[in-house]
Design a protein around this motif. Sequence first.
Motif, PDB file in Angstrom:
ATOM      1  N   ILE A 211       0.622  -1.274  -0.265  1.00 54.96           N
ATOM      2  CA  ILE A 211      -0.221   0.180  -0.128  1.00 54.96           C
ATOM      3  C   ILE A 211       0.493   1.257   0.200  1.00 54.96           C
ATOM      4  N   THR A 212       2.542   1.244  -0.554  1.00 55.53           N
ATOM      5  CA  THR A 212       2.581   1.765  -0.647  1.00 55.53           C
ATOM      6  C   THR A 212       3.711   2.293  -1.981  1.00 55.53           C
ATOM      7  N   PRO A 221       2.307  11.304   1.059  1.00 55.95           N
ATOM      8  CA  PRO A 221       3.202  10.863   1.852  1.00 55.95           C
ATOM      9  C   PRO A 221       3.309   9.706   3.061  1.00 55.95           C
ATOM     10  N   VAL A 222       3.848   9.544   3.801  1.00 60.55           N
ATOM     11  CA  VAL A 222       3.924   7.905   4.423  1.00 60.55           C
ATOM     12  C   VAL A 222       4.244   8.620   5.428  1.00 60.55           C
ATOM     13  N   PRO A 223       3.324   8.617   6.884  1.00 61.83           N
ATOM     14  CA  PRO A 223       3.485   9.888   7.465  1.00 61.83           C
ATOM     15  C   PRO A 223       4.567   8.988   7.994  1.00 61.83           C
ATOM     16  N   PRO A 226       8.916  10.117   4.043  1.00 66.91           N
ATOM     17  CA  PRO A 226       8.283  10.327   3.213  1.00 66.91           C
ATOM     18  C   PRO A 226       8.343   9.547   1.853  1.00 66.91           C
ATOM     19  N   LYS A 227       9.409   9.065   1.852  1.00 65.45           N
ATOM     20  CA  LYS A 227       9.521   8.639   0.567  1.00 65.45           C
ATOM     21  C   LYS A 227       8.654   7.844   0.403  1.00 65.45           C
ATOM     22  N   HIS A 228       7.763   7.159   0.480  1.00 65.31           N
ATOM     23  CA  HIS A 228       6.897   6.479   0.159  1.00 65.31           C
ATOM     24  C   HIS A 228       5.578   7.074   0.249  1.00 65.31           C
ATOM     25  N   THR A 229       4.735   7.006  -0.997  1.00 68.75           N
ATOM     26  CA  THR A 229       3.754   7.609  -1.255  1.00 68.75           C
ATOM     27  C   THR A 229       3.130   6.736  -1.016  1.00 68.75           C
ATOM     28  N   VAL A 230       1.511   7.548  -0.276  1.00 66.41           N
ATOM     29  CA  VAL A 230       0.329   5.891  -0.021  1.00 66.41           C
ATOM     30  C   VAL A 230       0.142   5.326  -1.698  1.00 66.41           C
TER      31      VAL A 230
END
Length: 668
Positions: A211-212, A221-223, A226-230
């Motif tokens: 899921i990212t 951005p994943v809390p 932030p290098k991951h996005t949802v």
Amino acid sequence: MSTSSKKTFYVTTPIYYVNDVPHIGHAYTTIIADALARFQKLAGKDVFFLTGTDEHGQKIEKAAAEKGLTPKALADSVVGRAQDLWKALDISYDLFIRTTMDFHEKGVQKLFRMLLEKGDIYKGEYKGWYCVSDENFLPDDVPLEAEGCKTCPDCGKMASVVSEETYFFRLSAYQDRLLKLYEDHPEFVRPQSRLNEVASFVRGGLKDLSITRTTVKWGVPVPGDPKHTVYVWFDALHNYVTGIGYDWNTERFGKFWPADVHLVGKDILRFHAVYWPAFLMASGLPLPRTVFGHGWWLKDDTKMSKSKGNVLDPHVLLKVFGPDPLRYFLLREIPLGQDGNFSHEAFLHRVNSDLANDFGNLVQRTLTMIGNYFGGEITGAAEETVEDARIRTDFEELKGRVFDHYDACALNRALEEIWAYIGRVNKYLAENEPWIMAKDASRRPRLARVLLQAAAAIRGASYLAFPVMPRSVEKVWTFLNEPKMPAEIRWDGLDFGGFGPGRKIGTPQALFPRVALKDFLEDARIGEQAIPAVKQAPGAEKAEAASAPAGDNKEGVIAMDQISYEEFRKMDLRVARITEAERVPGATKILKLKIDIGTEQRQMIAGIAETYAPEDLVGKRLIVIVNLKPAVIRGIESQAMLLAAITADNKAVVPFFDRDIPAGAVVK
Ligand code: MSP
């Protein structure tokens, strides 16, 4: 009548991707939602209707890059088009959510964090195949093809390999709870046949869901990382809770959640019937009552979709007919759940026969007779005969049945019943022949009764059709000089006797335009040509095509089906010089051109009137297909066809030569 005791009703549409403007297929879901929302309001419910746009993800990122725009700029331009269309279709949504809205992004992050802390989300490594068009991970059992690639089993497009660090959602842990949900609440997925499909998919085993993404920048951005996005589906599905106030309007959220019905096309049922309840179970939120998977509108037996280049622009129909004929046709023609083939002939047949003849004529004739014979005000009506009473009692029964159909989302059944009743009222008038009665003064009380009965039936039947055709029904109620509009009257409060003697009615006007099939088909053809299959600058398209691996069908870039060189060679493309250009009386989109193709002069119709003035065209050189079968458009034979790029706002831009190429030169 059956309706749940709940006092609120919350209905949603999917949120639409912004890589393209909405077409008739998208309009369908939104019209269904609108009719249900309007009906539930009449039924006395406090209604919330949510729609909007899905603006994140790889598909949008790519589409924007191809158009040379930022994803947000692309989204902004498409959102306006969607909202304009919903306005033109009289869609009564309460909120238009965009997944780029701050409250939504914050809500998604909060839910993500909560599941991470709970252990339902964990970090790992994903390696597998991904379909950008569907924004979906391919199941493991999709076979590897000889060329070493995989094709998405849902949309048939080429998938690509993804290998990256990711956060997983522990979907596998929810398999049993999902199966129990389907067993205990079979109404969770409708129609029933789709429930079976979904259950057997889940029974086949669920894997944890990535899921990212680290390779997709355009997302929430994943809390804390932030290098991951949802993943866009985790993001998008949560619009149904953030849209009504999750974490920012708790009162409204408490009032409306859980949703009563999520309307979705069958292609995205799995996301809504498997992932979505699992996400909700994980976050401890109540589950929606029903996910309704409706069928598709097809054109020439193929799903209408941009990549197939067979979409129809609703504006072409809306310009001529206004919103109600399209709303009526889409809801009447197929039961919710089944596919339907869109044909202009069938559309026009419904408009002319059901709307203009059966309903429009009934209104027009009845009210005109009341005007002519009673000065607009019926008085001195005779007592009801058995036959008159049947018009009334039939209506009372009809009202109950139509209520149940709407309540069960059987919109086509509701309309069928209403139109069967309209047919009975037409028959009642034909049998009683009020126009003959009017010649005999002694029959005046009977005449008054018959017209009273017909007017009351018109008022009642039109009220029942209000959820589907709000604009026309308001017109009818205005002709009838009703003190309130249908939306202000509750279903229970509508009775046949509400139209009584002594009401002075107004002059009726035609409700639906009468259009001849021939003219309509010519206009519709222009409309179809104006819908882009490919939307970008010609140069960008070539570059993309050259760099794409063989067989790669990128959404919005290359048409689905490949043709052989032999097929291509069949087209005789030539340089033509425009010698004359003029407008076509009564047509806004087309121009009539005279062209020199070297060997002869020809005339052609071109859908470029919105982009070019006739006087600017004379002398210009362009590419035309000269061996296309001639077509008659607006009564004019068109003996060639030009090539043009279609802009995002549907305007045709013609590539003209920048130097003197002789007319007739071959283009290949
Ligand atoms: N963005 C996702 C939905 C996310 S919901 C949390 C998406 N968007 S979409 O724009 O591709 O499609 C939106 C809806 O339009 C889907 O329900 C889809 O089935 C519907 N339709 C698209 N083409 C259609 C037809 N030709 N006919 C009927 N509905 C069609 O999926």
